[in-house]
Write a protein that holds these residues in place. Structure first.
Motif, PDB file in Angstrom:
ATOM      1  N   LYS A   1       0.836  -1.213   0.000  1.00  0.00           N
ATOM      2  CA  LYS A   1       0.000   0.000   0.000  1.00  0.00           C
ATOM      3  C   LYS A   1       0.861   1.249   0.000  1.00  0.00           C
ATOM      4  O   LYS A   1       0.589   2.222  -0.721  1.00  0.00           O
ATOM      5  CB  LYS A   1      -0.910   0.001   1.230  1.00  0.00           C
TER       6      LYS A   1
ATOM      7  N   GLU B   1       1.138  31.049 -18.862  1.00  0.00           N
ATOM      8  CA  GLU B   1       0.030  31.546 -19.675  1.00  0.00           C
ATOM      9  C   GLU B   1      -0.421  32.921 -19.217  1.00  0.00           C
ATOM     10  O   GLU B   1      -0.934  33.701 -20.009  1.00  0.00           O
ATOM     11  CB  GLU B   1      -1.161  30.584 -19.609  1.00  0.00           C
ATOM     12  N   SER B   2      -0.257  33.223 -17.910  1.00  0.00           N
ATOM     13  CA  SER B   2      -0.659  34.543 -17.433  1.00  0.00           C
ATOM     14  C   SER B   2       0.513  35.523 -17.479  1.00  0.00           C
ATOM     15  O   SER B   2       0.509  36.521 -16.763  1.00  0.00           O
ATOM     16  CB  SER B   2      -1.233  34.448 -16.025  1.00  0.00           C
TER      17      SER B   2
ATOM     18  N   LEU C   1       3.399  10.122  -9.887  1.00  0.00           N
ATOM     19  CA  LEU C   1       2.668  10.566 -11.071  1.00  0.00           C
ATOM     20  C   LEU C   1       2.053  11.942 -10.871  1.00  0.00           C
ATOM     21  O   LEU C   1       2.107  12.792 -11.757  1.00  0.00           O
ATOM     22  CB  LEU C   1       1.548   9.565 -11.402  1.00  0.00           C
ATOM     23  N   ALA C   2       1.450  12.162  -9.693  1.00  0.00           N
ATOM     24  CA  ALA C   2       0.608  13.343  -9.517  1.00  0.00           C
ATOM     25  C   ALA C   2       1.419  14.600  -9.242  1.00  0.00           C
ATOM     26  O   ALA C   2       1.080  15.670  -9.736  1.00  0.00           O
ATOM     27  CB  ALA C   2      -0.382  13.099  -8.379  1.00  0.00           C
TER      28      ALA C   2
ATOM     29  N   ARG D   1       2.583  25.988 -15.978  1.00  0.00           N
ATOM     30  CA  ARG D   1       1.955  26.316 -17.260  1.00  0.00           C
ATOM     31  C   ARG D   1       0.998  27.490 -17.100  1.00  0.00           C
ATOM     32  O   ARG D   1       0.984  28.416 -17.904  1.00  0.00           O
ATOM     33  CB  ARG D   1       1.221  25.079 -17.784  1.00  0.00           C
ATOM     34  N   SER D   2       0.217  27.479 -15.985  1.00  0.00           N
ATOM     35  CA  SER D   2      -0.729  28.581 -15.820  1.00  0.00           C
ATOM     36  C   SER D   2      -0.004  29.872 -15.493  1.00  0.00           C
ATOM     37  O   SER D   2      -0.449  30.953 -15.897  1.00  0.00           O
ATOM     38  CB  SER D   2      -1.764  28.247 -14.752  1.00  0.00           C
TER      39      SER D   2
ATOM     40  N   HIS E   1       3.628  20.931 -13.123  1.00  0.00           N
ATOM     41  CA  HIS E   1       3.486  21.351 -14.526  1.00  0.00           C
ATOM     42  C   HIS E   1       2.265  22.247 -14.702  1.00  0.00           C
ATOM     43  O   HIS E   1       2.346  23.268 -15.402  1.00  0.00           O
ATOM     44  CB  HIS E   1       3.368  20.110 -15.407  1.00  0.00           C
ATOM     45  N   ALA E   2       1.146  21.890 -14.065  1.00  0.00           N
ATOM     46  CA  ALA E   2      -0.067  22.695 -14.207  1.00  0.00           C
ATOM     47  C   ALA E   2       0.148  24.095 -13.648  1.00  0.00           C
ATOM     48  O   ALA E   2      -0.239  25.095 -14.270  1.00  0.00           O
ATOM     49  CB  ALA E   2      -1.232  22.006 -13.493  1.00  0.00           C
TER      50      ALA E   2
ATOM     51  N   PHE F   1       1.650   6.769  -6.953  1.00  0.00           N
ATOM     52  CA  PHE F   1       0.689   7.805  -7.338  1.00  0.00           C
ATOM     53  C   PHE F   1       1.240   9.192  -7.058  1.00  0.00           C
ATOM     54  O   PHE F   1       0.964  10.137  -7.792  1.00  0.00           O
ATOM     55  CB  PHE F   1      -0.645   7.577  -6.634  1.00  0.00           C
TER      56      PHE F   1
ATOM     57  N   THR G   1       2.893  16.419 -12.282  1.00  0.00           N
ATOM     58  CA  THR G   1       1.809  16.973 -13.089  1.00  0.00           C
ATOM     59  C   THR G   1       1.240  18.231 -12.453  1.00  0.00           C
ATOM     60  O   THR G   1       0.927  19.199 -13.150  1.00  0.00           O
ATOM     61  CB  THR G   1       0.708  15.926 -13.270  1.00  0.00           C
TER      62      THR G   1
END
Lengths: 158, 119
Positions: free
Chosen positions: B70, B95-96, B80-81, B91-92, B87-88, B77, B84
């Protein structure tokens, strides 16, 4: 103001993670009576997987998977399972939510009937909490104007 | 087994510490996320592997093995998370039109960059 953008990395990972989140939520619900967790926590995790879908994709995609009608049915179904278990106990001659009386209709003794009755409550709470969390989230994020939010994307940014 | 677990956990703590120092000392958003995004990911991974190994010092019975598996799932996880999520965020921020830090506060390239330069 941030323009809404689509990102392949985030969308791919969310598509991969959502089933695992939902399996984990079912695990939390099913083990609620023997380990930390329970209906409320599991329902919140189920709702969080939906929120992840809304954030990574858009509202249209999320509503295609969980329609407003289905969500409303789930809200009342959760309350129905919870209250129904309590009323069945009442009809069988106990108090409200007196699980041990469930042994009269289940093929187990009264100690195990408590165990199973608790599981039914957890399932009802899980479904109800999931549906309520989703509808609260959708109403907050669209400011209660679902149709306008589905049509133009500008409402997301204002 | 215990010694191996201790080595893993100390390595994880080292990466956590460097990530936190980077978060406190670096000048702007991009470089801070550079430090914490990488440092916390590897730190948490090594710490969780260390905890999973430490749990096996009782023996390899199915119950103990299950807890370790477990913990390894949590590590996978997380692995993986966490990148990401980093990155989010980055990226935002990009973008701003958040400008990266430079020493004399002048952009190296024209800022914000034009669309064709990004692509």
């Amino acid at each position: 103001m941030i323009e809404r953008f689509e990102d392949v990395i985030i969308q791919t990972l969310c598509r991969f993670l959502v089933p695992f989140m939902q399996i984990y939520a079912l695990y939390v619900i099913a083990h609620g009576h023997s380990s930390p967790g329970g209906g409320f926590q599991g329902g919140c995790i189920l709702a969080a997987s939906f929120v992840l879908l809304v954030i990574a994709f858009d509202l249209k995609e999320a509503k295609r998977r969980m329609t407003e009608k289905l969500n409303t049915i789930f809200t009342s179904l959760g309350v129905f399972i919870y209250a129904g278990t309590g009323w069945v106990c009442l009809i069988l001659g106990g108090n409200f939510l007196d699980y041990s009386k469930l042994s009269k209709i289940l093929p187990v003794d009264s100690v195990h009937a408590r165990y199973h009755g608790m599981l039914y409550i957890e399932i009802g709470v899980g479904i109800g909490v999931m549906a309520c969390m989703i509808s609260i989230f959708l109403n907050l994020v669209t400011r209660g104007r679902h149709e306008e939010a589905l049509e133009d994307k500008d409402l997301w940014n204002t | 087994m215990t010694i191996l677990a201790i080595i893993f956990m100390i390595a994880g703590l080292f990466f956590f510490t460097t990530g936190t120092i980077g978060f406190l000392r670096f000048p702007d958003f991009y470089s801070r996320m550079h430090a914490t995004g990488k440092g916390d990911t590897l730190g948490a991974l090594l710490s969780l592997i260390g905890v999973a190994l430490y749990h096996l010092h009782h023996g390899f019975s199915p119950g103990h093995l299950l807890v370790s598996i477990k913990l390894l799932f949590i590590a996978i996880f997380w692995f993986l998370a966490s990148p990401t999520a980093t990155h989010a965020l980055l990226r935002s921020a990009f973008e701003s039109d958040l400008m990266p830090w430079t020493k004399d506060n002048r952009p190296v390239i024209e800022w914000p960059p034009k669309e064709e330069e990004i692509k």
